[in-house]
Write a protein that holds these residues in place. Structure first.
Motif, PDB file in Angstrom:
ATOM      1  N   LEU A 169       0.847  -1.187   0.000  1.00  9.91           N
ATOM      2  CA  LEU A 169       0.000   0.000   0.000  1.00  9.91           C
ATOM      3  C   LEU A 169       0.885   1.240   0.000  1.00  9.91           C
ATOM      4  N   LEU A 170       0.846   1.980  -1.095  1.00  8.36           N
ATOM      5  CA  LEU A 170       1.543   3.254  -1.221  1.00  8.36           C
ATOM      6  C   LEU A 170       0.520   4.258  -1.747  1.00  8.36           C
ATOM      7  N   HIS A 171       0.078   5.126  -0.883  1.00 10.88           N
ATOM      8  CA  HIS A 171      -1.048   6.000  -1.216  1.00 10.88           C
ATOM      9  C   HIS A 171      -0.717   6.984  -2.347  1.00 10.88           C
ATOM     10  N   GLU A 172      -1.801   7.412  -3.010  1.00  8.40           N
ATOM     11  CA  GLU A 172      -1.692   8.527  -3.940  1.00  8.40           C
ATOM     12  C   GLU A 172      -1.258   9.768  -3.160  1.00  8.40           C
ATOM     13  N   PHE A 173      -0.631  10.701  -3.876  1.00  8.66           N
ATOM     14  CA  PHE A 173      -0.166  11.921  -3.215  1.00  8.66           C
ATOM     15  C   PHE A 173      -0.189  13.075  -4.206  1.00  8.66           C
ATOM     16  N   ILE A 174      -0.011  14.274  -3.694  1.00 10.18           N
ATOM     17  CA  ILE A 174       0.079  15.468  -4.526  1.00 10.18           C
ATOM     18  C   ILE A 174       1.384  16.190  -4.207  1.00 10.18           C
ATOM     19  N   ASP A 175       1.687  17.211  -4.970  1.00 12.10           N
ATOM     20  CA  ASP A 175       2.829  18.082  -4.694  1.00 12.10           C
ATOM     21  C   ASP A 175       2.265  19.468  -4.405  1.00 12.10           C
ATOM     22  N   THR A 176       2.178  19.819  -3.141  1.00 11.80           N
ATOM     23  CA  THR A 176       1.527  21.088  -2.778  1.00 11.80           C
ATOM     24  C   THR A 176       2.296  22.304  -3.302  1.00 11.80           C
ATOM     25  N   GLU A 177       3.578  22.125  -3.629  1.00 11.15           N
ATOM     26  CA  GLU A 177       4.345  23.237  -4.193  1.00 11.15           C
ATOM     27  C   GLU A 177       3.829  23.632  -5.571  1.00 11.15           C
ATOM     28  N   GLN A 178       3.102  22.719  -6.218  1.00 14.40           N
ATOM     29  CA  GLN A 178       2.544  23.008  -7.541  1.00 14.40           C
ATOM     30  C   GLN A 178       1.232  23.794  -7.459  1.00 14.40           C
ATOM     31  N   ILE A 179       0.665  23.898  -6.247  1.00 13.14           N
ATOM     32  CA  ILE A 179      -0.635  24.563  -6.089  1.00 13.14           C
ATOM     33  C   ILE A 179      -0.408  26.064  -5.891  1.00 13.14           C
ATOM     34  N   ILE A 180      -0.499  26.782  -6.994  1.00  9.70           N
ATOM     35  CA  ILE A 180      -0.262  28.233  -6.996  1.00  9.70           C
ATOM     36  C   ILE A 180      -1.526  28.923  -7.501  1.00  9.70           C
ATOM     37  N   ILE A 181      -2.029  29.872  -6.714  1.00  7.34           N
ATOM     38  CA  ILE A 181      -3.236  30.603  -7.081  1.00  7.34           C
ATOM     39  C   ILE A 181      -2.838  31.933  -7.708  1.00  7.34           C
ATOM     40  N   GLN A 182      -3.350  32.200  -8.932  1.00  8.21           N
ATOM     41  CA  GLN A 182      -2.962  33.400  -9.671  1.00  8.21           C
ATOM     42  C   GLN A 182      -4.111  34.395  -9.840  1.00  8.21           C
ATOM     43  N   GLN A 183      -5.353  33.910  -9.783  1.00 10.17           N
ATOM     44  CA  GLN A 183      -6.499  34.799  -9.991  1.00 10.17           C
ATOM     45  C   GLN A 183      -7.374  34.819  -8.744  1.00 10.17           C
ATOM     46  N   THR A 184      -7.973  35.957  -8.469  1.00 14.89           N
ATOM     47  CA  THR A 184      -8.830  36.059  -7.288  1.00 14.89           C
ATOM     48  C   THR A 184     -10.180  35.392  -7.547  1.00 14.89           C
ATOM     49  N   GLN A 185     -10.802  34.971  -6.463  1.00 13.89           N
ATOM     50  CA  GLN A 185     -12.136  34.381  -6.574  1.00 13.89           C
ATOM     51  C   GLN A 185     -13.117  35.405  -7.148  1.00 13.89           C
ATOM     52  N   LYS A 186     -12.958  36.655  -6.754  1.00 13.40           N
ATOM     53  CA  LYS A 186     -13.862  37.712  -7.246  1.00 13.40           C
ATOM     54  C   LYS A 186     -13.764  37.858  -8.753  1.00 13.40           C
ATOM     55  N   ASP A 187     -12.535  37.866  -9.276  1.00 13.80           N
ATOM     56  CA  ASP A 187     -12.337  38.007 -10.724  1.00 13.80           C
ATOM     57  C   ASP A 187     -12.946  36.835 -11.490  1.00 13.80           C
ATOM     58  N   LEU A 188     -12.770  35.628 -10.968  1.00 14.50           N
ATOM     59  CA  LEU A 188     -13.313  34.455 -11.647  1.00 14.50           C
ATOM     60  C   LEU A 188     -14.834  34.434 -11.592  1.00 14.50           C
ATOM     61  N   ARG A 189     -15.403  34.850 -10.472  1.00 14.07           N
ATOM     62  CA  ARG A 189     -16.873  34.939 -10.375  1.00 14.07           C
ATOM     63  C   ARG A 189     -17.410  35.905 -11.442  1.00 14.07           C
ATOM     64  N   GLN A 190     -16.725  37.038 -11.593  1.00 16.00           N
ATOM     65  CA  GLN A 190     -17.160  38.009 -12.591  1.00 16.00           C
ATOM     66  C   GLN A 190     -17.030  37.432 -13.999  1.00 16.00           C
ATOM     67  N   LYS A 191     -15.933  36.719 -14.248  1.00 20.39           N
ATOM     68  CA  LYS A 191     -15.711  36.116 -15.561  1.00 20.39           C
ATOM     69  C   LYS A 191     -16.807  35.112 -15.903  1.00 20.39           C
ATOM     70  N   LEU A 192     -17.291  34.388 -14.895  1.00 25.18           N
ATOM     71  CA  LEU A 192     -18.303  33.351 -15.098  1.00 25.18           C
ATOM     72  C   LEU A 192     -19.730  33.846 -14.834  1.00 25.18           C
ATOM     73  N   ASN A 193     -19.854  35.135 -14.501  1.00 29.63           N
ATOM     74  CA  ASN A 193     -21.173  35.730 -14.204  1.00 29.63           C
ATOM     75  C   ASN A 193     -21.879  35.011 -13.051  1.00 29.63           C
ATOM     76  N   ILE A 194     -21.136  34.730 -12.007  1.00 29.30           N
ATOM     77  CA  ILE A 194     -21.701  34.089 -10.815  1.00 29.30           C
ATOM     78  C   ILE A 194     -21.861  35.146  -9.721  1.00 29.30           C
ATOM     79  N   PRO A 195     -23.050  35.291  -9.184  1.00 27.09           N
ATOM     80  CA  PRO A 195     -23.269  36.312  -8.146  1.00 27.09           C
ATOM     81  C   PRO A 195     -22.379  36.100  -6.919  1.00 27.09           C
ATOM     82  N   GLU A 196     -22.097  37.180  -6.225  1.00 30.02           N
ATOM     83  CA  GLU A 196     -21.221  37.132  -5.051  1.00 30.02           C
ATOM     84  C   GLU A 196     -21.785  36.263  -3.941  1.00 30.02           C
TER      85      GLU A 196
END
Length: 368
Positions: A169-196
């Motif tokens: 048993l060798l579990h699945e894993f991720i590399d958290t160093e690869q998780i980089i956020i570049q856009q704000t949630q607010k900007d993406l909501r506006q891009k997708l027309n999702i209300p606040e």
């Protein structure tokens, strides 16, 4: 001590969970073993961003004429052109072991056995995938494997139930160093027309019935009107897609298919208020770990690895596969009636970060 050479064979070289895992793994094994990757398809992950010491990509375009050529070649040499290429790679490198990334490539198990090269099978799959593999091929690759690597406890349980004792048993894993956020949630909501004030659930993966994307609208129909459901993954032009699109129009449901978004993947995952798994079967999905690292509550059916990963305070796991039951549990999360511990989510994800798993793999490759 001489470094071992391992030939890693992977099916597509694309951004599937099993292949992201091997991509992370090879990066962190650098200097500890000599890794050689052979990708059966020209997927962009290994073709453009390989982390192995040496990379071989099968760039063959398999059209009608190639199939004729392959058939004639097989009649002459009793093997396919691809098998001949892998034999040539083995002759050149003299790899100590082969690693088969997923159980979908039993042809290479037969090839390794013929060469008397020990091989590992890394199983990222449960029973629905067993049904896609020919009986004799499926049996052969397990009967002759030196080790059967299992990505989660439920996967190992199924293998052991067949009587195989050479599992690890060798579990699945991720590399958290690869998780980089570049856009704000607010900007993406506006891009997708999702209300606040809308609550956003994100689901991710390949569009297939095993992943449960066909259940998305049954789920959404039972959630509050200000709930949005985003599908993050490839879009397949099938009848199910037409069913979803037509039903969305008829019922005015807030279901958005954003596509793969390779370069913005974590931005869209981070947009979520919560993460939902609709899979009917999923051994130990990497995106579940990524969502936890981003401190998103997790909800899903008891489809496999989710019940092993999720602890009390991280969300909800439903034993039924009824979308209405899952929706009721999700509503409790939306209304904050279910307590969510965000630090627990992140810390649990870190348990399955490559930095906390790599030594198990180094030990495995050095001792086996």
């Amino acid at each position: 001590m001489k470094q071992k050479t391992i030939l890693f064979i992977t099916p597509t070289g694309g951004r599937t969970g099993s292949e992201m895992l091997i991509w992370y793994l090879l990066k962190h094994l650098s200097g500890k073993i000599k890794s050689v990757i052979y990708s059966c398809q020209n997927g962009e992950l290994f073709a453009n961003h390989s982390t192995a010491d040496l990379t071989f990509i099968n760039r063959t375009q398999k059209g009608f004429l190639y199939k004729i050529y392959e058939g004639v070649y097989y009649q002459l040499f009793k093997r396919t052109p691809e098998e001949s290429r892998v034999l040539k790679i083995q002759k050149q490198l003299k790899a100590d072991k082969w690693y088969l990334n997923t159980l979908t490539m039993p042809r290479f198990a037969r090839l390794a056995k013929g060469l008397q090269v020990p091989y590992y099978v890394h199983v990222h799959e449960l029973l629905s995938v067993y049904d896609e593999i020919v009986y004799d091929d499926f049996k052969f690759q397990f009967d002759n494997a030196e080790k059967i690597i299992c990505c989660s406890a439920i996967v190992e349980k199924r293998i052991k139930q067949m009587g195989y004792k050479n599992t690890i048993l060798l579990h699945e894993f991720i590399d958290t160093e690869q998780i980089i956020i570049q856009q704000t949630q607010k900007d993406l909501r506006q891009k997708l027309n999702i209300p606040e004030n809308a609550y956003i659930w994100v689901m991710s993966g390949s569009m297939n019935l095993r992943k449960g994307y066909d259940l998305a609208l049954d789920l959404l129909a039972n959630l509050p009107e200000n709930t949005y459901l985003l599908w993050l993954g490839n879009i397949k032009k099938t009848g199910v897609l037409h069913y979803l699109e037509q039903r969305m129009k008829q019922e005015k449901l807030n279901f958005i298919q954003v596509g793969e978004k390779s370069d913005e993947y974590y931005d869209y995952l981070n947009l979520a208020n919560g993460f939902v798994l609709l899979a009917r079967e999923d051994p130990f999905p990497l995106v579940m770990i990524e969502a936890a690292f981003l401190q998103k509550p997790i909800a899903g059916f008891n489809s496999g690895g989710i019940s092993e990963f999720s602890l009390q305070g991280m969300g909800t796991v439903i034993d039924s596969f009824n979308p209405k039951d899952l929706a009721q549990a999700m509503i409790k999360i939306q209304r904050k009636e279910t307590t969510i511990d965000k630090e627990l989510l992140k810390n649990r994800a870190l348990d399955f970060d490559i930095k906390n798993q790599i030594e198990k793999w180094v030990k495995f490759f050095n001792e086996n």
